[in-house]
Structures are given as C-alpha cells and as structure tokens.
Scaffold this active site. Sequence first.
Site, PDB file in Angstrom:
ATOM      1  N   LYS A 227      -5.138  17.107  -6.063  1.00  0.00           N
ATOM      2  CA  LYS A 227      -4.716  18.513  -5.288  1.00  0.00           C
ATOM      3  C   LYS A 227      -3.708  19.429  -5.706  1.00  0.00           C
ATOM      4  CE  LYS A 227      -7.799  17.015  -1.530  1.00  0.00           C
ATOM      5  NZ  LYS A 227      -7.915  16.496  -0.144  1.00  0.00           N
ATOM      6  N   ARG A 261      -8.434   8.245  -1.347  1.00  0.00           N
ATOM      7  CA  ARG A 261      -9.549   8.742  -1.670  1.00  0.00           C
ATOM      8  C   ARG A 261      -9.191   9.317  -3.066  1.00  0.00           C
ATOM      9  NH1 ARG A 261     -11.917  13.581  -1.946  1.00  0.00           N
ATOM     10  NH2 ARG A 261     -14.293  13.698  -1.824  1.00  0.00           N
TER      11      ARG A 261
END
Length: 282
Positions: A227, A261
Amino acid sequence: MTVLTCGDRILDLSEPVVMGILNATPDSFSDGGQLLQQGRVNIDAVLARAEQMIRAGAQILDVGGESTRPGATPVVVDEELQRVIPVVEAIAREFDVVISVDTSSPEVMTASAEAGAGLLNDVRSFHREGALLAAVSSGLPVCIMHMQGDPQTMQNKPAYESVVDEVMDFLLTRSDELQAAGIPKDQILFDPGYGFGKTPEHNLQLIRRLPEIVAAGYPVLAGLSRKSVIGHVLNRKVDERLAGSVSASLLAAQSGAKILRVHDVEETVDVLKFWQAVAAAE
Ligand code: 8Y7
C-alpha cells in the site's frame, strides 16, 4: 481458542493466518490483469496462482472482481458475477482452502456463498442496498472495514480529529447494526481499512495503535500489502514494496492481527514463522 466457522470449513485463528490476494480484475493497482485474457477470467491461470499461494501457506484466498483502488471504475454486477463465481467454484472444487469474496454486491455475496465461499469481505461494510440481508442469509462470517468516503473520492484530503477513535467508533457501531440484523458477534471481523480515505500519517497511526483495535475483542484483519503508506515512507514504487509489506504484516501480527491480507504469501509466511519460533523459545 478462536475459531471461525467459514461455511463447511473451520478456520483456527489462535495464530495469525495469511490471506492471499487473488484478483480477477483488469485494473487492480499492483497485479490487476494478470489473470484475465481479453477481459475474461482465465481459470487455469487463476487455479495455478491459487495453488502457488496455498502451497506457500495461505489459509484463505480473497477473490475480488472489482478493483477498489482510488479512482477505480465501478463494474456492473453481471460482469462481477462472471468474473468471481467461476473462480469461487473452481477453487472450491480443487482446493481445501477458505475462500473469501471481496465484494459489495448482494448478488455476488449470495452466489458466492452457494458456490462455496467461506467469508464475505466487503470494504463498504454491507452498506449497499440488500447487502446486509444477503450477508445474514449466507450464514458466513463477515469482515467489516473502515473507509472514509468512497473509492472514487476517498483520497481527496482525508481528515479526522482522531483517526483511531473514528475507526473504532465506526467498527463498534457497525458491529452492533450487523448483530441487530442477525449476524452473530463471533462471525464478525474488524479491519481498520488501511489506505481507504487515509493519509500516510493516518495509516502509520493506525499501525502503531492497532493493539487498541485488537482489544475490542474481534479478530482483526490487516491489509497493508504494497500500500501507498509503504511507498510513501520508503519512496518505493508498487513492485518495490516487498520488505516494507512483510514488515508491516509482522508489525500487525505482533499487535494481535489474526488475518494478514497479502500479495506475497511465501515471504509473509516465513516472517511469521520466524517470529513464532522466537516467541516459542525457552
Ligand atoms: C483491503 C481489502 C483491499 C483491506 C480488506 C489493496 C479488498 C486494495 N484492501 N479488504 N481490499 N482490507 N478487508 O490495496 O485493507 O489491496 S483492495
């Protein structure tokens, strides 16, 4: 011992587990398009990728048919069904793994549950018309996630008085609403929603103070893989964020997150194993 009943599978969350990301989208920000051919899902490619992640130690696969990256184009539900359902069916047929479905569409939730899914992962926390009812009817555990705004606009100047307090308030309130609708408390997972309407500072604060979210008593899912907060801190492009990503997952696991995740399953599993060996040393 924390166990989650995911359809016909039991997921033991007494130790953190890895959820591998399996995108069937043409436009996801880091791996979109790899599993599509002329816009259609290539089932053999999906199964090969699924097998790789399962061999690497993924206990959950998160199948998504709609990109939720900032500015992504929404897909119509028929297209999402066509992308997701054949994938869920094929994985359920071939492998012993919990299948999570990343969707906000009630039609996809219902069809996925019938096709063998074990977990519903909705970044919009079942707010779409009909989604809550579909989730209740599925009988599956659900992951609710904090997001400020919507995927089209969420990265336009996110602002909070206290991001941790607002995330906590949202998750606790939404959990109450889900329980009122008929979802048992022990079938609800919490996710702070890293990157969803948050600046790098907000994300860092939510990593540092993750133990406070864990303390609410729900299993926590953390999605930090590749991210932008990692890119921001390290000045790395999306394909250069492996070390940052596994570090972030380790920090989340040490803070008590139970589901990580990730795109890079093998590396994350190694790092978690090493940590657990250290933790178990006499
Ligand atoms: C998350 C997620 C994405 C996350 C949960 C990406 C679908 C963006 N991120 N679901 N989905 N938590 N629960 O970068 O953080 O993978 S998509």
